[in-house]
Motif scaffolding. Structure first.
Motif, short mmCIF file in Angstrom:
data_model
loop_
_atom_site.label_atom_id
_atom_site.label_comp_id
_atom_site.label_asym_id
_atom_site.label_seq_id
_atom_site.Cartn_x
_atom_site.Cartn_y
_atom_site.Cartn_z
N MET A 93 0.84 -1.19 0.00
CA MET A 93 0.00 0.00 0.00
C MET A 93 0.88 1.25 0.00
O MET A 93 1.88 1.32 0.69
CB MET A 93 -0.91 -0.01 1.22
CG MET A 93 -1.81 1.19 1.30
SD MET A 93 -3.01 0.95 2.61
CE MET A 93 -3.96 2.38 2.34
N VAL A 94 0.48 2.23 -0.76
CA VAL A 94 1.21 3.48 -0.85
C VAL A 94 0.78 4.39 0.30
O VAL A 94 -0.42 4.64 0.48
CB VAL A 94 0.95 4.17 -2.21
CG1 VAL A 94 1.71 5.47 -2.31
CG2 VAL A 94 1.32 3.25 -3.35
N PRO A 95 1.72 4.88 1.11
CA PRO A 95 1.36 5.68 2.28
C PRO A 95 1.11 7.16 1.97
O PRO A 95 1.65 8.05 2.62
CB PRO A 95 2.58 5.51 3.19
CG PRO A 95 3.72 5.39 2.22
CD PRO A 95 3.15 4.62 1.05
N LYS B 124 -3.12 18.73 -11.41
CA LYS B 124 -4.35 18.83 -10.61
C LYS B 124 -4.37 17.94 -9.37
O LYS B 124 -5.24 18.09 -8.53
CB LYS B 124 -5.56 18.48 -11.48
CG LYS B 124 -5.78 19.47 -12.60
CD LYS B 124 -7.00 19.12 -13.39
CE LYS B 124 -7.22 20.12 -14.51
NZ LYS B 124 -8.43 19.85 -15.26
N VAL B 125 -3.41 17.02 -9.26
CA VAL B 125 -3.44 16.07 -8.14
C VAL B 125 -2.24 16.27 -7.23
O VAL B 125 -1.09 16.21 -7.68
CB VAL B 125 -3.47 14.61 -8.65
CG1 VAL B 125 -3.46 13.64 -7.49
CG2 VAL B 125 -4.68 14.38 -9.54
N LYS B 126 -2.54 16.51 -5.95
CA LYS B 126 -1.50 16.62 -4.92
C LYS B 126 -1.78 15.52 -3.90
O LYS B 126 -2.92 15.26 -3.56
CB LYS B 126 -1.58 17.97 -4.22
CG LYS B 126 -1.25 19.16 -5.08
CD LYS B 126 -1.41 20.43 -4.25
CE LYS B 126 -1.34 21.71 -4.92
NZ LYS B 126 -0.61 22.16 -5.89
N VAL B 127 -0.72 14.89 -3.41
CA VAL B 127 -0.86 13.90 -2.36
C VAL B 127 0.10 14.24 -1.23
O VAL B 127 1.14 14.85 -1.44
CB VAL B 127 -0.60 12.46 -2.86
CG1 VAL B 127 -1.66 12.03 -3.86
CG2 VAL B 127 0.78 12.30 -3.44
N TRP B 128 -0.30 13.86 -0.02
CA TRP B 128 0.53 14.10 1.16
C TRP B 128 1.01 12.78 1.71
O TRP B 128 0.29 11.77 1.67
CB TRP B 128 -0.29 14.82 2.23
CG TRP B 128 -0.28 16.30 2.12
CD1 TRP B 128 0.48 17.17 2.84
CD2 TRP B 128 -1.07 17.11 1.25
NE1 TRP B 128 0.21 18.47 2.46
CE2 TRP B 128 -0.75 18.46 1.49
CE3 TRP B 128 -2.03 16.84 0.27
CZ2 TRP B 128 -1.34 19.52 0.81
CZ3 TRP B 128 -2.61 17.89 -0.41
CH2 TRP B 128 -2.27 19.21 -0.14
N ASP B 129 2.22 12.78 2.23
CA ASP B 129 2.78 11.61 2.89
C ASP B 129 2.10 11.49 4.26
O ASP B 129 2.21 12.39 5.09
CB ASP B 129 4.29 11.81 3.05
CG ASP B 129 4.99 10.63 3.68
OD1 ASP B 129 4.53 10.16 4.75
OD2 ASP B 129 6.00 10.18 3.13
N GLU B 130 1.39 10.40 4.48
CA GLU B 130 0.63 10.22 5.71
C GLU B 130 1.53 10.28 6.95
O GLU B 130 1.15 10.84 7.98
CB GLU B 130 -0.15 8.92 5.69
CG GLU B 130 -1.31 8.93 4.73
CD GLU B 130 -2.09 7.62 4.73
OE1 GLU B 130 -1.59 6.60 5.27
OE2 GLU B 130 -3.20 7.62 4.19
N LYS C 34 0.39 18.73 18.70
CA LYS C 34 -0.24 18.30 19.94
C LYS C 34 0.71 18.51 21.12
O LYS C 34 0.32 19.02 22.17
CB LYS C 34 -0.64 16.82 19.84
CG LYS C 34 -1.33 16.29 21.06
CD LYS C 34 -1.72 14.84 20.88
CE LYS C 34 -2.37 14.30 22.14
NZ LYS C 34 -2.75 12.89 21.98
N LYS C 35 1.99 18.13 20.95
CA LYS C 35 2.98 18.31 22.01
C LYS C 35 3.17 19.79 22.34
O LYS C 35 3.28 20.16 23.50
CB LYS C 35 4.32 17.70 21.59
CG LYS C 35 4.32 16.19 21.61
CD LYS C 35 5.64 15.65 21.12
CE LYS C 35 5.60 14.15 20.98
NZ LYS C 35 6.83 13.61 20.40
N VAL D 236 2.43 13.89 7.75
CA VAL D 236 1.26 14.59 8.31
C VAL D 236 1.05 14.16 9.76
O VAL D 236 0.84 15.00 10.64
CB VAL D 236 0.00 14.33 7.46
CG1 VAL D 236 -1.24 14.86 8.17
CG2 VAL D 236 0.15 14.96 6.08
N ASN D 237 1.12 12.86 10.04
CA ASN D 237 0.93 12.37 11.40
C ASN D 237 2.01 12.92 12.34
O ASN D 237 1.71 13.32 13.47
CB ASN D 237 0.92 10.84 11.44
CG ASN D 237 -0.37 10.28 10.90
OD1 ASN D 237 -1.43 10.87 11.04
ND2 ASN D 237 -0.28 9.12 10.27
#
Length: 72
Positions: free
Chosen positions: A1-3, A39-45, A56-57, A48-49
């Protein structure tokens, strides 16, 4: 799976628009997307996490990322 996650899907998860994601990149240091096409942008999960966990910290330690105002 591509992350990776599309801007549309990520925006939905975060409850914002995809335009907000792009603005966050320049305004608050959100991870930059990978431009798959014009037109397509993807983020590395993982990126982002990690960014979200750092935010949060910061909040837990009383640093909301805003400059402190000082009385003169």
């Amino acid at each position: 799976m591509v992350p990776f996650i599309t801007g549309k899907a990520l925006a939905s998860v975060l409850g914002v628009t995809d335009r907000t994601l792009v603005r966050w990149v320049t305004e608050i240091g959100f991870p930059k997307p990978l431009n798959v096409s014009d037109k397509v942008k993807v983020w590395d999960e993982q990126e982002v996490n990690e960014w979200l966990m750092n935010k949060k910290k910061e909040q837990q330690h009383g640093n909301d990322g805003k400059a402190e105002s000082r009385a003169v």
